[in-house]
Design a protein around this motif. Structure first.
Motif, PDB file in Angstrom:
ATOM      1  N   ASN A 136     -72.959 139.101  49.083  1.00  0.00           N
ATOM      2  CA  ASN A 136     -74.222 139.820  48.994  1.00  0.00           C
ATOM      3  C   ASN A 136     -74.507 140.545  50.297  1.00  0.00           C
ATOM      4  N   SER A 137     -75.440 141.471  50.258  1.00  0.00           N
ATOM      5  CA  SER A 137     -75.777 142.274  51.440  1.00  0.00           C
ATOM      6  C   SER A 137     -77.294 142.439  51.520  1.00  0.00           C
ATOM      7  N   PRO A 138     -77.792 142.900  52.660  1.00  0.00           N
ATOM      8  CA  PRO A 138     -79.245 143.110  52.773  1.00  0.00           C
ATOM      9  C   PRO A 138     -79.723 144.432  52.180  1.00  0.00           C
ATOM     10  N   TYR A 139     -78.797 145.292  51.713  1.00  0.00           N
ATOM     11  CA  TYR A 139     -79.202 146.585  51.157  1.00  0.00           C
ATOM     12  C   TYR A 139     -79.910 146.372  49.828  1.00  0.00           C
ATOM     13  N   ARG A 140     -81.198 146.763  49.772  1.00  0.00           N
ATOM     14  CA  ARG A 140     -82.026 146.566  48.587  1.00  0.00           C
ATOM     15  C   ARG A 140     -82.621 147.898  48.147  1.00  0.00           C
ATOM     16  N   PHE A 141     -82.415 148.223  46.869  1.00  0.00           N
ATOM     17  CA  PHE A 141     -82.984 149.438  46.295  1.00  0.00           C
ATOM     18  C   PHE A 141     -83.990 149.055  45.218  1.00  0.00           C
ATOM     19  N   HIS A 142     -84.788 150.050  44.814  1.00  0.00           N
ATOM     20  CA  HIS A 142     -85.657 149.929  43.655  1.00  0.00           C
ATOM     21  C   HIS A 142     -85.336 151.093  42.729  1.00  0.00           C
ATOM     22  N   MET A 143     -85.052 150.779  41.475  1.00  0.00           N
ATOM     23  CA  MET A 143     -84.570 151.774  40.537  1.00  0.00           C
ATOM     24  C   MET A 143     -85.479 152.996  40.469  1.00  0.00           C
ATOM     25  N   ASN A 144     -84.849 154.140  40.723  1.00  0.00           N
ATOM     26  CA  ASN A 144     -85.501 155.451  40.640  1.00  0.00           C
ATOM     27  C   ASN A 144     -86.671 155.590  41.613  1.00  0.00           C
ATOM     28  N   VAL A 145     -86.576 154.900  42.744  1.00  0.00           N
ATOM     29  CA  VAL A 145     -87.595 155.013  43.790  1.00  0.00           C
ATOM     30  C   VAL A 145     -86.885 155.398  45.082  1.00  0.00           C
ATOM     31  N   ASP A 146     -87.149 156.595  45.579  1.00  0.00           N
ATOM     32  CA  ASP A 146     -86.536 157.048  46.832  1.00  0.00           C
ATOM     33  C   ASP A 146     -87.202 156.344  48.009  1.00  0.00           C
ATOM     34  N   GLU A 147     -86.376 155.903  48.939  1.00  0.00           N
ATOM     35  CA  GLU A 147     -86.863 155.226  50.133  1.00  0.00           C
ATOM     36  C   GLU A 147     -86.081 155.732  51.334  1.00  0.00           C
ATOM     37  N   SER A 148     -86.726 155.759  52.479  1.00  0.00           N
ATOM     38  CA  SER A 148     -86.063 156.268  53.679  1.00  0.00           C
ATOM     39  C   SER A 148     -86.546 155.515  54.912  1.00  0.00           C
ATOM     40  N   ASN A 149     -85.709 155.619  55.962  1.00  0.00           N
ATOM     41  CA  ASN A 149     -86.035 155.066  57.284  1.00  0.00           C
ATOM     42  C   ASN A 149     -86.311 153.557  57.229  1.00  0.00           C
ATOM     43  N   ILE A 150     -85.503 152.835  56.483  1.00  0.00           N
ATOM     44  CA  ILE A 150     -85.701 151.402  56.316  1.00  0.00           C
ATOM     45  C   ILE A 150     -84.863 150.656  57.345  1.00  0.00           C
ATOM     46  N   VAL A 151     -85.484 149.716  58.029  1.00  0.00           N
ATOM     47  CA  VAL A 151     -84.800 148.923  59.044  1.00  0.00           C
ATOM     48  C   VAL A 151     -84.112 147.728  58.388  1.00  0.00           C
ATOM     49  N   LEU A 152     -82.895 147.473  58.829  1.00  0.00           N
ATOM     50  CA  LEU A 152     -82.229 146.236  58.448  1.00  0.00           C
ATOM     51  C   LEU A 152     -82.362 145.198  59.549  1.00  0.00           C
ATOM     52  N   CYS A 153     -81.921 145.547  60.729  1.00  0.00           N
ATOM     53  CA  CYS A 153     -82.059 144.646  61.867  1.00  0.00           C
ATOM     54  C   CYS A 153     -81.777 145.425  63.136  1.00  0.00           C
ATOM     55  N   SER A 154     -82.107 144.829  64.233  1.00  0.00           N
ATOM     56  CA  SER A 154     -81.852 145.416  65.543  1.00  0.00           C
ATOM     57  C   SER A 154     -81.350 144.313  66.453  1.00  0.00           C
ATOM     58  N   ARG A 155     -80.215 144.561  67.097  1.00  0.00           N
ATOM     59  CA  ARG A 155     -79.622 143.516  67.932  1.00  0.00           C
ATOM     60  C   ARG A 155     -78.901 144.134  69.113  1.00  0.00           C
ATOM     61  N   ALA A 156     -78.857 143.356  70.188  1.00  0.00           N
ATOM     62  CA  ALA A 156     -78.118 143.776  71.379  1.00  0.00           C
ATOM     63  C   ALA A 156     -76.666 143.357  71.230  1.00  0.00           C
ATOM     64  N   LEU A 157     -75.750 144.244  71.567  1.00  0.00           N
ATOM     65  CA  LEU A 157     -74.325 143.992  71.404  1.00  0.00           C
ATOM     66  C   LEU A 157     -73.781 143.214  72.593  1.00  0.00           C
ATOM     67  N   SER A 158     -73.101 142.134  72.282  1.00  0.00           N
ATOM     68  CA  SER A 158     -72.425 141.373  73.328  1.00  0.00           C
ATOM     69  C   SER A 158     -71.065 141.993  73.617  1.00  0.00           C
ATOM     70  N   GLU A 159     -70.407 141.469  74.611  1.00  0.00           N
ATOM     71  CA  GLU A 159     -69.076 141.987  74.955  1.00  0.00           C
ATOM     72  C   GLU A 159     -68.095 141.773  73.808  1.00  0.00           C
ATOM     73  N   ARG A 160     -68.208 140.653  73.137  1.00  0.00           N
ATOM     74  CA  ARG A 160     -67.331 140.376  72.000  1.00  0.00           C
ATOM     75  C   ARG A 160     -67.625 141.312  70.838  1.00  0.00           C
ATOM     76  N   ASP A 161     -68.921 141.583  70.580  1.00  0.00           N
ATOM     77  CA  ASP A 161     -69.286 142.503  69.501  1.00  0.00           C
ATOM     78  C   ASP A 161     -68.714 143.890  69.750  1.00  0.00           C
ATOM     79  N   VAL A 162     -68.838 144.362  70.969  1.00  0.00           N
ATOM     80  CA  VAL A 162     -68.325 145.690  71.307  1.00  0.00           C
ATOM     81  C   VAL A 162     -66.810 145.738  71.134  1.00  0.00           C
ATOM     82  N   ALA A 163     -66.126 144.688  71.561  1.00  0.00           N
ATOM     83  CA  ALA A 163     -64.662 144.657  71.442  1.00  0.00           C
ATOM     84  C   ALA A 163     -64.241 144.675  69.978  1.00  0.00           C
ATOM     85  N   HIS A 164     -64.944 143.930  69.131  1.00  0.00           N
ATOM     86  CA  HIS A 164     -64.602 143.898  67.707  1.00  0.00           C
ATOM     87  C   HIS A 164     -64.842 145.251  67.063  1.00  0.00           C
ATOM     88  N   PHE A 165     -65.983 145.862  67.349  1.00  0.00           N
ATOM     89  CA  PHE A 165     -66.273 147.178  66.773  1.00  0.00           C
ATOM     90  C   PHE A 165     -65.240 148.214  67.225  1.00  0.00           C
TER      91      PHE A 165
END
Length: 662
Positions: A95-124
């Motif tokens: 499953n994922s956090p992406y959530r829609f509503h049928m036939n309802v346009d939505e924009s600028n929705i936040v999922l999360c905000s996080r600071a990248l660690s050294e390991r995160d940057v290396a993986h990306f």
């Protein structure tokens, strides 16, 4: 002896029954046909996107979506119900956090905000360097994006979207995605049953999508963006809160990958009504990768091979008929003149049915070849009828595995029947033959997959078979395949063996020196069967290793039939050539004359690795590719060799039964 044989089989009856019950339970709960049900959604109903493994054509190692520090759902990560084929191919649907509503346009929705660690940057950065793609699904439709070919206005569709991109040696992350969902509105009402599901109500119609009220999803598209959000604003927002209005036009500033950098993941979704109906919603995926060229190439290959195979077959029939007619005329003459005129295959009448070297191994290979050939024919036939469409994710491999297990009864029957024929009608060692047939090719396959799986385990790839699945596969092998093979062996040892039309001399006849080495003729014989599958093989390899969707199973079934015909003809011709030069050792030569197509197949896989997968990086990926190619080549050799040997056997039997010999 017969009671002992039955006892060996019946001892496994409880395990066999348990495995069947387990199999039917899985069929009812997990081995379903995904995407086979039509889902009609009402206005505003929640829709949830699922994520699959991230993949790359450069490494061929799939990894879990959440192996990268993406945003996770509020209620935690849960794996979806998967079938056996999905597990074996490395699909990791969650499953994922992406959530829609049928036939309802939505924009600028936040999922999360996080600071990248050294390991995160290396993986990306590692995943961006290896060109990994993010794969999402909505209502069982994979997400696609439309890209422009370099220096051209041509637009093509590909599944998934990249993790990030590279500009001036700097790596940037796609942290915002724009979804577009194509929907078809059904205004008429009709009857249908409703069943509960995790994502709402799934309606199973009784009369097609035109009778379903609501909306059906007929397309799922994505456009990734890289945009640096204001960290002071996004850090105070929760999941599904709204960001200040922005426009993602990929003109900067991009979201750079830096240690300590705060990255905000966001998305927007728009719905667009479409005239595409439910049965046609996969057309956008099946039209990818030059479908018109694909069809014309296959038709051309089928026509050329059919014409060539027809010519070879006609020439062969005329040659054999003329030889038989001439011999029958000689047989009417005086006995003393007959002895002087005999030549070629007529001189080895007392040795032609002499048992070959390693007869048990040959019988085991023939049994496994019948199993593999039957599995291929049945699977491709039902795929051509639409039972295993691309929407039925993983069902093709699931069907192949189940057929392989069930056809163990055919492998045991053929192996023991062949051994009884070569053994002069004795039922001795039929249990040994059945056990060998149950263990030979499955054992080799299990050994190769285990060695490759250790590499996948070490790399942390989702392509690795879980240990629990290992236990399930072993249980299915010993509780289904082995008992059925033993049962087939018992049945194969019961009927009368095939009687040879001539007696075999006690002393083998000396084989005269050959003008050309047999191995050269055998190796050259594989070129014609390989030419039959060459065009189709390119698309199959692209489907396996480049993630493209293969769907023309009707043409594949035609090519399979042509391959069987050509393998039979090639083996017949070489067998007749060896008999004409008084070489009575035709058993293994008939097997390898058609089985040599596997040599060219393996050489083709190496050339495909060099020229089409030249971007493949890493020793693990290369070892995996070569290991799987060797396994496929071995299966092809056993299947095609079995076809050639069986046809040659019945030809030789008919040939020496058609004339009177003393």
């Amino acid at each position: 002896m017969e009671l002992l044989g039955f006892g060996c089989i019946l001892q496994a009856r409880n395990c066999f029954a348990l495995a069947l019950v387990l199999g039917f339970f899985n069929l009812a709960h997990g081995f379903y046909l995904p995407g086979s049900y039509l889902h009609a959604y009402q206005q505003g109903v929640e829709l949830w996107v699922k994520v699959n493994s991230i993949t790359s054509v450069e490494t061929e190692l799939p990894y879990s979506y959440y192996s990268l520090p993406f945003c996770e759902p509020l209620d935690g990560v849960r794996k979806s119900v998967e079938n056996l084929g999905e597990l074996l191919t490395g699909d990791d649907i969650e499953n994922s956090p992406y959530r829609f509503h049928m036939n309802v346009d939505e924009s600028n929705i936040v999922l999360c905000s996080r600071a990248l660690s050294e390991r995160d940057v290396a993986h990306f950065k590692q995943r961006i360097d290896d060109l990994y793609q993010v794969n999402l699904m909505l209502d069982n439709l994979p997400v696609i994006r439309y890209a422009h070919a370099p220096d051209s206005d041509f637009t093509f569709a590909v599944t998934g979207y990249p993790v990030g991109f590279l500009v001036d040696q700097a790596q940037y992350l796609f942290n915002h995605v724009k979804f577009k969902v194509l929907i078809h509105e059904n205004e008429n009402t009709g009857s249908g049953s409703v069943m509960a599901s995790a994502n709402g109500l799934d309606t199973i119609p009784s009369g097609g999508d035109q009778n379903m009220p609501g909306y059906t999803i007929v397309g799922f598209e994505v456009t990734p963006c890289s945009l640096k959000h204001d960290p002071t604003v996004s850090s105070n927002l929760s999941m599904y809160d709204l960001l200040p209005a922005f426009n993602c036009e990929m003109d900067g500033p991009y979201q750079a990958l830096q240690v300590g950098e705060r990255v905000t993941f966001s998305y927007e979704v728009s719905f667009q009504k479409s005239s595409i109906r439910w049965p046609s919603r996969w057309d956008a995926y099946l039209r990818m990768d030059g479908a018109r060229v694909h069809w014309f190439s296959i038709i051309n290959s089928v026509m050329v091979i059919s014409f060539l195979a027809g010519i070879v077959f006609v020439i062969f029939l005329r040659t054999v008929r003329r030889d038989l007619t001439r011999y029958e005329d000689l047989d009417k003459e005086a006995q003393e003149q007959l002895a002087e005129e005999l030549s070629g295959w007529k001189l080895i009448v007392g040795d032609v049915f002499r048992a070959p070297r390693h007869p048990k191994l040959l019988c085991v290979l023939v049994g496994d070849g019948v199993r593999l050939t039957g599995m291929a024919i049945v699977t491709i036939f039902f795929s051509a009828l639409g039972f295993m469409s691309p929407a039925s994710r993983g069902m093709l491999l699931t069907g192949m595995v189940l057929l392989f297990l069930v056809l163990g009864i055919a492998a045991g029957y053929v192996s023991c029947r062949a051994w009884k024929t070569l053994n002069g009608g004795s039922r001795e060692d039929w249990r040994s033959m059945a056990w060998r047939s149950a263990s030979y090719f499955p054992g080799i396959t299990f050994l190769i997959l285990t060695l490759l799986n250790f590499l996948l385990w070490g790399s942390g790839s989702t392509g690795a078979i879980p240990f629990s699945l290992y236990l399930i596969l072993l249980a299915m092998w010993f509780c289904i395949s082995v008992p059925l093979t033993l049962l087939g062996g018992y049945l194969g040892s019961k009927p009368e063996h095939i009687h040879f039309p001539v007696r075999t001399n006690q002393i083998p006849r000396e084989i005269p020196p050959q003008k050309y080495p047999s191995w050269l003729l055998i190796l050259g014989a594989g070129t014609l069967p390989f030419g039959t599958v060459f065009i189709e093989l390119f698309f199959i390899m692209s489907s396996i290793w480049l993630g493209r969707i293969y769907y023309v199973f009707g043409f594949l079934f035609i090519v399979l039939i042509l391959l069987i015909v050509v393998c039979s003809e090639v083996s017949l011709i070489l067998t007749y050539m060896h008999l004409c030069v008084e070489d009575w050792r035709w058993w293994w030569k008939a097997f390898f004359s058609s089985g040599s197509v596997a040599v060219y197949f393996f050489l083709y896989t190496i050339s495909y690795l060099i020229f089409d997968l030249h971007k493949l990086s890493g020793s693990i990926s290369t070892i995996l590719y070569i290991g799987y190619s060797l396994l496929m080549s071995l299966a092809l050799m056993i299947a095609s060799g079995t076809i050639g040997l069986l046809v040659s056997f019945y030809f030789v039997h008919y040939l020496f039964s058609s004339v009177k010999l003393d």
